[in-house]
Design an enzyme around this catalytic site. Structure first.
Site, PDB file in Angstrom:
ATOM      1  N   GLU A 119      23.547  34.242  80.193  1.00  0.00           N
ATOM      2  CA  GLU A 119      23.961  35.085  78.976  1.00  0.00           C
ATOM      3  C   GLU A 119      24.161  36.121  79.092  1.00  0.00           C
ATOM      4  O   GLU A 119      24.438  36.486  77.797  1.00  0.00           O
ATOM      5  CB  GLU A 119      22.025  35.490  79.543  1.00  0.00           C
ATOM      6  CG  GLU A 119      20.800  35.016  79.159  1.00  0.00           C
ATOM      7  CD  GLU A 119      19.731  35.037  77.915  1.00  0.00           C
ATOM      8  OE1 GLU A 119      19.822  36.303  77.889  1.00  0.00           O
ATOM      9  OE2 GLU A 119      18.988  34.304  78.129  1.00  0.00           O
ATOM     10  N   TYR A 159      18.418  41.956  78.767  1.00  0.00           N
ATOM     11  CA  TYR A 159      19.411  41.594  80.263  1.00  0.00           C
ATOM     12  C   TYR A 159      20.568  40.742  80.111  1.00  0.00           C
ATOM     13  O   TYR A 159      20.754  41.052  80.961  1.00  0.00           O
ATOM     14  CB  TYR A 159      18.170  40.265  80.532  1.00  0.00           C
ATOM     15  CG  TYR A 159      18.657  39.447  81.473  1.00  0.00           C
ATOM     16  CD1 TYR A 159      17.943  39.142  82.831  1.00  0.00           C
ATOM     17  CD2 TYR A 159      18.448  37.903  81.523  1.00  0.00           C
ATOM     18  CE1 TYR A 159      18.582  38.680  83.833  1.00  0.00           C
ATOM     19  CE2 TYR A 159      19.123  37.251  82.107  1.00  0.00           C
ATOM     20  CZ  TYR A 159      19.286  37.476  83.622  1.00  0.00           C
ATOM     21  OH  TYR A 159      19.559  36.594  84.749  1.00  0.00           O
TER      22      TYR A 159
END
Ligand code: UDP
Length: 360
Positions: A119, A159
């Protein structure tokens, strides 16, 4: 080598522990707040397990760091629904608490293998410039690709941002204090012990478990925003094989390196994933009376809440892992789905029949 495995009770941790115990080369101290997945490995008696929450246990964490040769940090909240529902917890665990581990490694000159995430790459450059990324298959490269995140109000990026900052701090400690780190960026690992079935547990797991749940409990298969975004899946055994090579670190080739671990050939849209899972279930596992789940499209806001934004496409470039540790994955998508679904189907059927289940 004495290995301190933080987060050993999760999906990656339990599978990695099983492999390390089978290899029999190292002494493992496994820390986690849960042990169910470790119990399933049948190797629990061969490790030293400590029920341990890294939050608020700094003194003991430091003592354990001193006492081991290699620290592997898998502690994370790594589930998109939590990025949306609990962004502060996600930040604190994934950055603040993990930073303490890194700083103990700096202080006591220990090598750390830090798990990060694919990510960190965020969205593709094509998407960022308003283009259709399905037309631009651009693999992400560890040391060259820019990391592009969405706006702050799309707080799901907290995140990715926390993990990215942790990577940057490790890199800086490497430069200034000689910290010996290796960072791993997993690209969508799946396999036995991933997450949980949502009908058996509170929470909102990752996509495989939702779809699996549909075959076993008849819940709908929900395609978020039509399921048009892509993921490239890697079987957990392939992933563990690469992780073990990084741990062994022949001639220090992994020192201060970042590795993508992924399988570019296994790229699918989420809609295709749903169709492949339906076909696999029908071909190998369907029994009379099993439900036929309907496939529906839902908006991301309905599914996750406000603040979600999706990663459109993540293709790993795995040249570095191949060059430095001689790794390439072996499992194609069909065999990954078959093996992972088999695990869930057998476990579920045993539970329904009230039979003691042992993984095969
Ligand atoms: N998704 C979906 N249906 C679900 C759960 C997730 O369509 O029931 C989508 C999600 O929006 C994303 C992809 O599946 O596009 C992968 O999501 P996952 O939760 O597995 O985690 P990620 O790969 O984003 O870390």
């Amino acid at each position: 080598m004495k290995i301190l495995l933080l987060g050993a009770g999760g999906f990656i941790g339990a599978n990695l522990t099983e492999r390390l115990v089978n290899d029999g080369k190292h002494e493992i101290t496994a820390l986690d707040i849960q042990r169910e997945k470790l119990d399933e490995t049948g190797k629990f008696e061969e490790i030293r397990f400590i029920n341990f929450d890294i939050r608020g246990n700094e003194k003991e964490l430091e003592r354990l760091t001193v006492d081991h040769d290699l620290i592997i940090d898998l502690v994370a909240m790594a589930n998109p629904s939590l990025y949306v529902s609990n962004p502060i917890d996600v930040f604190k665990l994934n950055f603040t608490e993990n930073l303490k581990i890194a700083e103990f490694c700096v202080k006591h000159r220990k090598r750390i293998v830090q798990f990060s995430t694919c990510e960190v790459y965020g969205i593709t450059a094509a998407r960022a410039f308003g283009k259709d990324s399905s037309k631009y298959p651009t693999p992400f490269m560890e040391d060259d690709s820019p990391l592009i995140m969405g706006p702050v109000k799309s707080h799901r990026w907290i995140y990715a941002c926390a993990k990215q900052l942790l990577e940057r701090v490790l890199h800086a400690y490497g430069l200034e204090e000689g910290l010996n780190y290796t960072i791993i960026r997993p690209f969508n690992f799946i396999g036995p012990r991933i997450d949980y079935l949502p009908s058996e547990h509170t929470g909102n797991p990752r996509v495989f478990s939702h779809f699996m749940n549909a075959f076993l409990y008849g819940t709908p298969i929900k395609l978020v925003d039509g399921g048009l975004n892509y993921r490239a899946y890697t079987y957990i055994d392939d992933a563990v094989d690469c992780i073990v090579r990084v741990i062994e670190n022949p001639d220090g080739v992994c020192d201060r390196q970042i590795f993508n671990i992924g399988t570019p050939e296994n790229e699918v849209t989420i809609k295709e994933l749903a169709n492949r899972m339906c076909a696999t279930f029908d071909k190998y596992f369907r029994q009379p009376g099993d439900p036929y789940p309907e496939i529906v499209s839902v908006s991301s806001e309905e599914f996750y809440g406000k603040g979600y934004e999706d990663c459109d496409r993540r293709i790993p470039d795995v040249t570095k892992a191949q060059k430095l540790v001689g790794w390439r994955s072996k499992y194609d998508l069909d065999s990954i789905l078959f093996r992972t679904m088999k695990y869930f189907v057998e476990k579920h059927r045993a539970k329904q029949a009230g039979i003691q289940w042992v993984a095969t």
